[in-house]
Design an enzyme around this catalytic site. Structure first.
Site, PDB file in Angstrom:
ATOM      1  N   HIS A 126       2.251   1.421 -13.389  1.00  0.00           N
ATOM      2  CA  HIS A 126       1.940   2.759 -13.879  1.00  0.00           C
ATOM      3  C   HIS A 126       2.994   3.747 -13.382  1.00  0.00           C
ATOM      4  O   HIS A 126       3.783   3.431 -12.486  1.00  0.00           O
ATOM      5  CB  HIS A 126       0.535   3.196 -13.424  1.00  0.00           C
ATOM      6  CG  HIS A 126       0.379   3.330 -11.942  1.00  0.00           C
ATOM      7  ND1 HIS A 126      -0.238   2.359 -11.167  1.00  0.00           N
ATOM      8  CD2 HIS A 126       0.771   4.298 -11.086  1.00  0.00           C
ATOM      9  CE1 HIS A 126      -0.215   2.738  -9.908  1.00  0.00           C
ATOM     10  NE2 HIS A 126       0.401   3.913  -9.820  1.00  0.00           N
TER      11      HIS A 126
HETATM   12  P1  TYD Z   1      -5.208   0.445  -8.653  1.00  0.00           P
HETATM   13  O1  TYD Z   1      -4.819   1.689  -9.360  1.00  0.00           O
HETATM   14  O2  TYD Z   1      -5.534  -0.754  -9.468  1.00  0.00           O
HETATM   15  O3  TYD Z   1      -4.057   0.050  -7.620  1.00  0.00           O
HETATM   16  P2  TYD Z   1      -2.535  -0.370  -7.912  1.00  0.00           P
HETATM   17  O4  TYD Z   1      -1.814   0.889  -8.230  1.00  0.00           O
HETATM   18  O5  TYD Z   1      -2.059  -0.954  -6.633  1.00  0.00           O
HETATM   19  O6  TYD Z   1      -2.519  -1.372  -9.011  1.00  0.00           O
HETATM   20  O7  TYD Z   1      -6.410   0.782  -7.686  1.00  0.00           O
HETATM   21  C1  TYD Z   1      -7.325  -0.193  -7.247  1.00  0.00           C
HETATM   22  C2  TYD Z   1      -8.718   0.436  -7.130  1.00  0.00           C
HETATM   23  O8  TYD Z   1      -8.743   1.416  -6.098  1.00  0.00           O
HETATM   24  C3  TYD Z   1      -9.167   1.116  -8.400  1.00  0.00           C
HETATM   25  O9  TYD Z   1     -10.529   0.800  -8.591  1.00  0.00           O
HETATM   26  C4  TYD Z   1      -9.023   2.582  -8.117  1.00  0.00           C
HETATM   27  C5  TYD Z   1      -9.196   2.661  -6.605  1.00  0.00           C
HETATM   28  N1  TYD Z   1      -8.431   3.739  -5.974  1.00  0.00           N
HETATM   29  C6  TYD Z   1      -9.090   4.811  -5.406  1.00  0.00           C
HETATM   30  O10 TYD Z   1     -10.333   4.902  -5.457  1.00  0.00           O
HETATM   31  N2  TYD Z   1      -8.366   5.786  -4.793  1.00  0.00           N
HETATM   32  C7  TYD Z   1      -7.021   5.726  -4.703  1.00  0.00           C
HETATM   33  O11 TYD Z   1      -6.399   6.631  -4.115  1.00  0.00           O
HETATM   34  C8  TYD Z   1      -6.334   4.608  -5.306  1.00  0.00           C
HETATM   35  C9  TYD Z   1      -4.831   4.511  -5.267  1.00  0.00           C
HETATM   36  C10 TYD Z   1      -7.072   3.641  -5.933  1.00  0.00           C
END
Ligand code: TYD
Length: 135
Positions: free
Chosen positions: A49
């Site tokens: 992303h």
């Molecule tokens: P995700 O966006 O999939 O992580 P990455 O960028 O590493 O692929 O996030 C994983 C999970 O954590 C998703 O359910 C959203 C949650 N999350 C939060 O609640 N707060 C945050 O600050 C972040 C980065 C993720």
């Protein structure tokens, strides 16, 4: 694309090392959120992303991992393996994190709270945003 990697000051003595990070001093933004990834499964690639506004500093405080940065025109891979190194990732940069060592802890300092509407999760949408930005 310019890669900005900070080498934070290490306060070392015969007891060991310590790194202190202060917003606007060591970190170029107000730190509103800290999160970290660990116990990452082998072969996993995360991220995929960009952010519309968020700025981040990525620090692999234990172990190692690779970060792919993509501005829509150019891609660069940065290896993070030092607890005193921080990779600055601005908004509008597509990122993927991979090759995590089994002991890797990747900590992220972020300029804002978690906000799903700040995410660009579709690569074609990201390319379109990048193209429009460079017009
Ligand atoms: P995700 O966006 O999939 O992580 P990455 O960028 O590493 O692929 O996030 C994983 C999970 O954590 C998703 O359910 C959203 C949650 N999350 C939060 O609640 N707060 C945050 O600050 C972040 C980065 C993720």
């Amino acid at each position: 694309m310019q890669v900005i990697k900070y080498a934070f000051q290490q306060h070392g003595d015969d007891r060991g090392q310590l790194v202190a990070l202060e917003e606007f001093k060591d970190i170029p933004f107000e730190i509103k959120r800290v999160y970290y990834m660990y116990d990452t499964s082998e072969g996993v690639r995360r991220g995929f992303h960009a952010h519309r506004n968020l700025e981040q500093i990525l620090i692999c405080i234990h172990g190692s991992c690779k970060i792919l940065l993509d501005n829509g025109k150019e891609k660069k891979v940065v290896f993070l393996e030092k607890p005193y190194e921080g990779l600055y990732v601005s908004n509008d940069i597509w990122r993927e994190m991979y090759d995590f060592s089994s002991d890797a802890v990747l900590m992220v300092l972020a300029s804002d709270y978690y906000n799903e509407s700040d995410y660009i999760r579709n690569y074609d949408d990201f390319l379109e945003t990048a193209k429009n930005k460079n017009k």
